[in-house]
Design an enzyme around this catalytic site. Structure first.
Site, PDB file in Angstrom:
ATOM      1  N   GLY A 224      41.833  34.581  82.073  1.00  0.00           N
ATOM      2  CA  GLY A 224      43.233  34.372  82.450  1.00  0.00           C
ATOM      3  C   GLY A 224      43.476  34.256  83.940  1.00  0.00           C
TER       4      GLY A 224
ATOM      5  CB  VAL B 114      49.797  40.619  82.451  1.00  0.00           C
ATOM      6  CG1 VAL B 114      50.343  39.506  81.568  1.00  0.00           C
ATOM      7  CG2 VAL B 114      50.523  41.934  82.165  1.00  0.00           C
ATOM      8  N   GLY B 115      47.116  38.784  81.463  1.00  0.00           N
ATOM      9  CA  GLY B 115      46.417  37.510  81.634  1.00  0.00           C
ATOM     10  C   GLY B 115      47.361  36.329  81.573  1.00  0.00           C
TER      11      GLY B 115
ATOM     12  CB  THR C 251      41.529  30.609  74.718  1.00  0.00           C
ATOM     13  OG1 THR C 251      40.759  31.824  74.627  1.00  0.00           O
ATOM     14  CG2 THR C 251      40.650  29.436  74.331  1.00  0.00           C
TER      15      THR C 251
ATOM     16  CB  THR D 210      42.972  34.262  73.152  1.00  0.00           C
ATOM     17  OG1 THR D 210      42.775  35.373  74.011  1.00  0.00           O
ATOM     18  CG2 THR D 210      44.362  33.693  73.341  1.00  0.00           C
TER      19      THR D 210
HETATM   20  N1  ASP Z   1      43.231  34.210  78.267  1.00  0.00           N
HETATM   21  C1  ASP Z   1      43.162  35.570  77.771  1.00  0.00           C
HETATM   22  C2  ASP Z   1      43.444  36.510  78.915  1.00  0.00           C
HETATM   23  O1  ASP Z   1      42.949  36.290  79.991  1.00  0.00           O
HETATM   24  C3  ASP Z   1      41.840  35.920  77.192  1.00  0.00           C
HETATM   25  C4  ASP Z   1      41.255  34.899  76.278  1.00  0.00           C
HETATM   26  O2  ASP Z   1      41.769  33.809  76.100  1.00  0.00           O
HETATM   27  O3  ASP Z   1      40.225  35.201  75.705  1.00  0.00           O
HETATM   28  O4  ASP Z   1      44.098  37.496  78.700  1.00  0.00           O
END
Ligand code: ASP
Length: 355
Positions: free
Chosen positions: A267, A243-244, A264, A214
């Site tokens: 999520g 959805v994150g 990041t 991300t």
């Molecule tokens: N935070 C993002 C999600 O959960 C994934 C990530 O940051 O790698 O969609």
């Protein structure tokens, strides 16, 4: 708490600004967090990531040094990273278990708490630009799915065939994950290139990165405006329209006049802790405290990442500007990250033991 203590050592702060008013602009970014360790990456891969992070932070710094607006810097840097297949945003995003790329993004401005976000878009080349359009040109804060695509078309934003986002290594990583879950492997998307072999090492690295990647940027411009933004493909083999945190204002992205955060990590944990807003709230509390805190931004970020997130069992990290000073905190072994402050040089780091 033992785990929190063990990981606390990995918290690294970005170079300090002499005082709050010394920096006329600053910018900090991440390209995802995970189990990224020395020895996991060959020299060529590591150099490619460092080069990409360096180019991105310089691009943002140049805009701010020229007197550009924080919102333009955040959008421009995230667009660069969305086009870079190394990162899990735009082209190179992870696949859902059904074999699609469903993209999420958000942006927030500190001075007036205006925000825009999109979730589950599949044809918009630059989801961050759509999030910005939601903020500036719609009466809403968050759009998802088909409606978001219709709004993107109304706004004249570039739309692409979903196959544009395809990368072999993300496809292979999803295939491996769905097989592990005992799910059927979805058909290869129409328009995807012919299959090519993937190096086992590249797949292993992606899994250790938790397929993170991300991207997020926080920028402060010379007029004092603070903007934070985040863009992602979410998590590999996500299901059922998951959805994150990245498009959730307060969880994955937050900004106030003095605090901007982009997150990041897994999520599901970041949403429940409302990580980004919580860090800004912590900073406000520390600022209001009777005693002068030496590094309130770092303390605020660490209290949420090293303590609350770790205690809940979540992993990941944040980048932050606290009174213009870059801060990062993560409880994973590594996080792709960079910062740049007026009058200084860009700093680029990947592993936990770098500062
Ligand atoms: N935070 C993002 C999600 O959960 C994934 C990530 O940051 O790698 O969609």
């Amino acid at each position: 708490m033992r785990i929190a203590a063990a990981f606390a050592a990995l918290s690294v702060s970005a170079p300090a600004v002499a005082d709050d008013h010394a920096a006329s602009w600053s910018i900090v970014l991440h390209g995802g967090a995970g189990v990224i360790e020395r020895g996991d990456m060959d020299a060529e891969t590591e150099a490619a990531y460092r080069e990409a992070l360096d180019a991105a932070i310089r691009a943002g710094g140049d805009i701010l040094a020229d007197g550009g607006e924080a919102i333009d810097a955040v959008e421009a840097v995230i667009r660069l990273l969305e086009d870079d297949p190394k990162f899990n945003a735009g082209r190179g995003a992870v696949f859902t278990s059904a074999g699609a790329n469903e993209l999420d993004a958000s942006i927030m401005r500190g001075s007036d708490l205006q925000a825009g976000a999109v979730a589950g878009v599949t044809t918009v080349r630059h989801p961050i630009s759509l999030a910005r359009a939601v903020m500036e040109d719609s009466p809403h804060v968050m759009l998802q799915g088909e409606g978001a695509e219709i709004f993107a078309a109304d706004q004249g934003l570039e739309q692409v065939d979903p196959a544009f986002f395809f990368t072999e290594r993300r496809w292979a990583s999803m295939e491996r994950r769905v097989r592990g879950l005992g799910l059927p492997v979805p058909p290869r998307p129409e328009g995807a290139p012919e299959p090519e072999p993937i190096r086992e090492g590249a797949l292993n690295l992606m899994e250790r990165e938790h397929a993170f990647g991300t991207v997020g940027v926080v920028a402060l411009d010379q007029a004092g405006e603070l903007v934070a933004g985040t863009s992602t493909g979410g998590t590999t083999a996500k299901r059922w329209g998951r959805v994150g945190d990245s498009p959730i204002i307060g969880a994955g992205t937050y900004a106030t006049p003095i605090c901007g955060v982009s997150a990041t990590g897994t999520g599901e944990y970041f949403i429940r802790l409302n990580v980004s807003a919580r860090i800004c709230h912590e900073l406000e509390m520390l600022d209001r405290g009777a005693e002068d805190q030496p590094d309130p931004g770092q303390q605020a970020a660490d209290s949420v990442i090293q303590e609350a997130l770790t205690a809940l069992g979540g992993d990941g990290g944040v980048v932050m500007l606290a009174h213009g000073q870059p801060v990062w905190s993560f409880n994973t072994p590594g996080m792709y990250r960079a910062s740049y402050v007026a009058g200084g040089e860009p700093v680029v780091a990947i592993f936990g033991d770098e500062d």
